[in-house]
Enzyme design. Structure first.
Site, PDB file in Angstrom:
ATOM      1  N   ASP A   1       0.855  -1.034   0.021  1.00  0.00           N
ATOM      2  CA  ASP A   1       0.122   0.059  -0.082  1.00  0.00           C
ATOM      3  C   ASP A   1       0.704   1.317   0.007  1.00  0.00           C
ATOM      4  O   ASP A   1       1.925   1.257   0.625  1.00  0.00           O
ATOM      5  CB  ASP A   1      -0.826   0.009   1.221  1.00  0.00           C
ATOM      6  CG  ASP A   1      -1.911  -1.172   1.209  1.00  0.00           C
ATOM      7  OD1 ASP A   1      -2.057  -1.654   2.504  1.00  0.00           O
ATOM      8  OD2 ASP A   1      -2.155  -1.735   0.354  1.00  0.00           O
TER       9      ASP A   1
ATOM     10  N   ASP B   1      -0.942  13.862   7.077  1.00  0.00           N
ATOM     11  CA  ASP B   1      -2.033  14.911   7.167  1.00  0.00           C
ATOM     12  C   ASP B   1      -3.024  14.760   5.958  1.00  0.00           C
ATOM     13  O   ASP B   1      -4.380  14.772   5.939  1.00  0.00           O
ATOM     14  CB  ASP B   1      -1.671  16.395   6.930  1.00  0.00           C
ATOM     15  CG  ASP B   1      -0.437  16.802   5.864  1.00  0.00           C
ATOM     16  OD1 ASP B   1       0.088  17.725   6.012  1.00  0.00           O
ATOM     17  OD2 ASP B   1      -0.254  15.631   5.382  1.00  0.00           O
TER      18      ASP B   1
ATOM     19  N   GLU C   1      -8.806  21.891   5.528  1.00  0.00           N
ATOM     20  CA  GLU C   1      -7.725  22.681   5.171  1.00  0.00           C
ATOM     21  C   GLU C   1      -7.034  21.955   4.027  1.00  0.00           C
ATOM     22  O   GLU C   1      -6.380  23.060   3.008  1.00  0.00           O
ATOM     23  CB  GLU C   1      -6.488  22.807   6.109  1.00  0.00           C
ATOM     24  CG  GLU C   1      -5.378  23.602   5.750  1.00  0.00           C
ATOM     25  CD  GLU C   1      -4.444  23.760   6.937  1.00  0.00           C
ATOM     26  OE1 GLU C   1      -4.238  23.145   7.830  1.00  0.00           O
ATOM     27  OE2 GLU C   1      -3.887  25.008   6.729  1.00  0.00           O
ATOM     28  N   GLU C   2      -7.256  20.776   3.776  1.00  0.00           N
ATOM     29  CA  GLU C   2      -6.634  20.010   2.706  1.00  0.00           C
ATOM     30  C   GLU C   2      -7.203  20.086   1.538  1.00  0.00           C
ATOM     31  O   GLU C   2      -6.872  19.366   0.522  1.00  0.00           O
ATOM     32  CB  GLU C   2      -6.400  18.559   3.411  1.00  0.00           C
ATOM     33  CG  GLU C   2      -5.625  18.415   4.445  1.00  0.00           C
ATOM     34  CD  GLU C   2      -4.059  18.953   4.262  1.00  0.00           C
ATOM     35  OE1 GLU C   2      -3.216  19.301   5.081  1.00  0.00           O
ATOM     36  OE2 GLU C   2      -3.659  18.691   3.132  1.00  0.00           O
TER      37      GLU C   2
ATOM     38  N   ASP D   1      -9.277  21.241  10.548  1.00  0.00           N
ATOM     39  CA  ASP D   1      -7.787  21.356   9.904  1.00  0.00           C
ATOM     40  C   ASP D   1      -7.367  19.642  10.495  1.00  0.00           C
ATOM     41  O   ASP D   1      -7.289  19.491  11.792  1.00  0.00           O
ATOM     42  CB  ASP D   1      -6.882  22.049  10.865  1.00  0.00           C
ATOM     43  CG  ASP D   1      -5.530  22.189  10.450  1.00  0.00           C
ATOM     44  OD1 ASP D   1      -4.709  23.059  10.844  1.00  0.00           O
ATOM     45  OD2 ASP D   1      -5.335  21.210   9.670  1.00  0.00           O
TER      46      ASP D   1
ATOM     47  N   LEU E   1      -4.856  17.685  10.553  1.00  0.00           N
ATOM     48  CA  LEU E   1      -3.608  17.686  11.404  1.00  0.00           C
ATOM     49  C   LEU E   1      -2.610  18.739  11.459  1.00  0.00           C
ATOM     50  O   LEU E   1      -2.003  19.122  10.685  1.00  0.00           O
ATOM     51  CB  LEU E   1      -2.855  16.578  10.861  1.00  0.00           C
ATOM     52  CG  LEU E   1      -2.021  15.507  11.666  1.00  0.00           C
ATOM     53  CD1 LEU E   1      -2.960  15.018  12.849  1.00  0.00           C
ATOM     54  CD2 LEU E   1      -1.092  14.616  11.173  1.00  0.00           C
ATOM     55  N   ASP E   2      -3.118  19.693  12.519  1.00  0.00           N
ATOM     56  CA  ASP E   2      -2.428  21.128  12.628  1.00  0.00           C
ATOM     57  C   ASP E   2      -1.018  20.958  13.108  1.00  0.00           C
ATOM     58  O   ASP E   2      -0.872  20.196  14.027  1.00  0.00           O
ATOM     59  CB  ASP E   2      -3.246  22.000  13.676  1.00  0.00           C
ATOM     60  CG  ASP E   2      -2.620  23.198  13.885  1.00  0.00           C
ATOM     61  OD1 ASP E   2      -2.435  24.133  12.887  1.00  0.00           O
ATOM     62  OD2 ASP E   2      -2.227  23.566  14.835  1.00  0.00           O
TER      63      ASP E   2
ATOM     64  N   GLU F   1      -9.027  27.071  12.338  1.00  0.00           N
ATOM     65  CA  GLU F   1      -8.267  27.279  13.245  1.00  0.00           C
ATOM     66  C   GLU F   1      -8.572  28.334  14.196  1.00  0.00           C
ATOM     67  O   GLU F   1      -8.755  27.861  15.442  1.00  0.00           O
ATOM     68  CB  GLU F   1      -6.837  27.711  12.414  1.00  0.00           C
ATOM     69  CG  GLU F   1      -6.201  26.386  11.830  1.00  0.00           C
ATOM     70  CD  GLU F   1      -4.711  26.949  11.169  1.00  0.00           C
ATOM     71  OE1 GLU F   1      -4.702  28.018  10.741  1.00  0.00           O
ATOM     72  OE2 GLU F   1      -4.007  25.806  10.783  1.00  0.00           O
TER      73      GLU F   1
HETATM   74  P1  P6P Z   1       5.375  29.652  12.238  1.00  0.00           P
HETATM   75  C1  P6P Z   1       1.528  25.047  11.880  1.00  0.00           C
HETATM   76  O1  P6P Z   1       1.996  24.901  10.480  1.00  0.00           O
HETATM   77  C2  P6P Z   1       0.748  26.380  11.797  1.00  0.00           C
HETATM   78  O2  P6P Z   1      -0.510  26.341  10.839  1.00  0.00           O
HETATM   79  C3  P6P Z   1      -0.059  26.537  13.293  1.00  0.00           C
HETATM   80  O3  P6P Z   1      -0.203  25.436  14.015  1.00  0.00           O
HETATM   81  C4  P6P Z   1       1.236  27.425  14.003  1.00  0.00           C
HETATM   82  O4  P6P Z   1       0.917  28.083  14.945  1.00  0.00           O
HETATM   83  C5  P6P Z   1       1.838  28.145  12.846  1.00  0.00           C
HETATM   84  O5  P6P Z   1       1.549  27.573  11.396  1.00  0.00           O
HETATM   85  C6  P6P Z   1       3.509  28.112  12.970  1.00  0.00           C
HETATM   86  O6  P6P Z   1       3.788  29.140  12.008  1.00  0.00           O
HETATM   87  O7  P6P Z   1       5.408  30.889  11.246  1.00  0.00           O
HETATM   88  O8  P6P Z   1       5.509  30.111  13.773  1.00  0.00           O
HETATM   89  O9  P6P Z   1       5.991  28.685  11.797  1.00  0.00           O
END
Ligand code: P6P
Length: 316
Positions: free
Chosen positions: A64, A70, A93-94, A112, A114-115, A264
């Site tokens: 697979d 994400d 978001e994706e 989102d 996987l933030d 977010e």
């Molecule tokens: P920077 C993670 O990619 C994200 O979307 C948020 O979870 C996080 O707070 C921010 O970006 C971090 O951004 O510019 O500080 O790297």
């Protein structure tokens, strides 16, 4: 008598009984979400092994394709929520556009999946963020119309934190049973705490008020410390439990910051305010912003009442 702890399912059913007209649709939606994030949690836990067993984008032992976590998380949420029949609209978001499903679902779910996913490869906490509205066919509703919002943190423990307008509750996954148990009832954010959470590498492009604020807290009689993990959901979760302030303000190069309003900022601002904290984007509550487009970015500062008011005092 064994120590009876309330499960997430029992809590949802108890809450449902408070609403005479409840049809069970919200409970089924949240239970579907719970199942989806348990699957995501199991993949997150194994993510470190992918490097040993095969890079993402390659194929694994059973042939697979090994997907980026994400992308996989998004697919899991879309599949599970679509099959629940309780959500007519999904937005992620994706995904460039919202998904409109052929069902009579009462709800619209934004997420989102996987933030903070850039933190996966260094084994730092990440999370799923979700925001739920009643389905009124308008996909650009202000955050104040959310009927529920929350997040799941994949860390030393997996925690499910949500609110549907009557305060904030946290549930921790008991992996031996595979069930979320009520571990943090009625979370209230401390009114003040000397923790600020900004990415100070942007100091050269911060606006004057942000620079003045950061200078003040570093020279304040009150002891402050800095904490910044780089996953918004995790920085906000720490702020919710310990107090302090998280900010991703606008700056000279990004007039709207970088964080996304619909999946977010709105859900996390909703949680912080349900727990007694404050949130603002420039000079207004983000929940009062009428979105212009699905992936709109906004600046944000949120956290303990006294800490956010202190930051705002530097706005001319
Ligand atoms: P920077 C993670 O990619 C994200 O979307 C948020 O979870 C996080 O707070 C921010 O970006 C971090 O951004 O510019 O500080 O790297």
């Amino acid at each position: 008598m064994y120590n009876k702890i309330v499960t997430l399912t029992e809590y949802l059913l108890k809450e449902e009984q408070k609403f005479e007209k409840a049809t069970g649709s919200f409970t089924l939606l949240m239970t579907t979400l719970e199942n989806a994030v348990k699957i995501i949690a199991s993949h997150v836990k194994q993510s470190g092994l992918v490097d040993i067993l095969g890079k993402t984008g390659s194929t694994n032992a059973s042939g697979d394709e090994v997907k980026k976590l994400d992308i996989l998380s998004n697919e899991i949420l879309v599949d599970c929520l679509s099959q629940s029949g309780q959500a007519q609209t999904l937005a992620s978001e994706e995904l460039a556009d919202a998904i409109s499903l052929e069902n009579n679902g009462h709800y619209m779910v934004y997420f989102d999946p996987l933030d903070g996913s850039s933190n996966i490869e260094v084994n730092v906490n990440i999370g799923t963020i979700f925001s739920i509205y009643l389905n009124d066919k308008n996909i650009l509703q202000p955050g104040r119309k959310q009927v529920a919002a929350g997040y799941i943190i994949y860390g030393p423990s997996v925690m499910f934190v949500y609110s549907c307008g009557q305060g904030v509750n946290g549930f921790t996954l008991d992996p031996s049973v595979g069930t979320f148990l009520l571990s943090h009832p009625n979370i209230i954010i401390p009114e003040e705490k000397g923790i600020y959470s900004f990415n100070e590498s942007y100091e050269p492009i911060f606006h004057k008020h942000t620079l003045k604020y950061l200078k003040d807290v570093k020279n304040s009689e009150k002891k402050y410390t800095s904490r910044y993990i780089g996953s918004m959901v995790v920085d906000v979760h720490r702020t919710l439990l310990k107090g302090g302030i998280f900010g991703y303000p606008s700056d000279k190069e990004r007039p709207d910051g970088i964080l996304r309003l619909m999946y977010e900022v709105n859900p996390l601002a909703y949680i912080i305010q349900q727990a007694g904290g404050l949130a603002f984007s420039e000079k207004k509550n983000p929940l009062d912003i009428t979105p212009k487009q699905l992936h709109q970015r906004v600046s944000i500062v949120m956290g303990s009442k006294k800490e956010v008011n202190h930051y705002q005092s530097f706005l001319s």
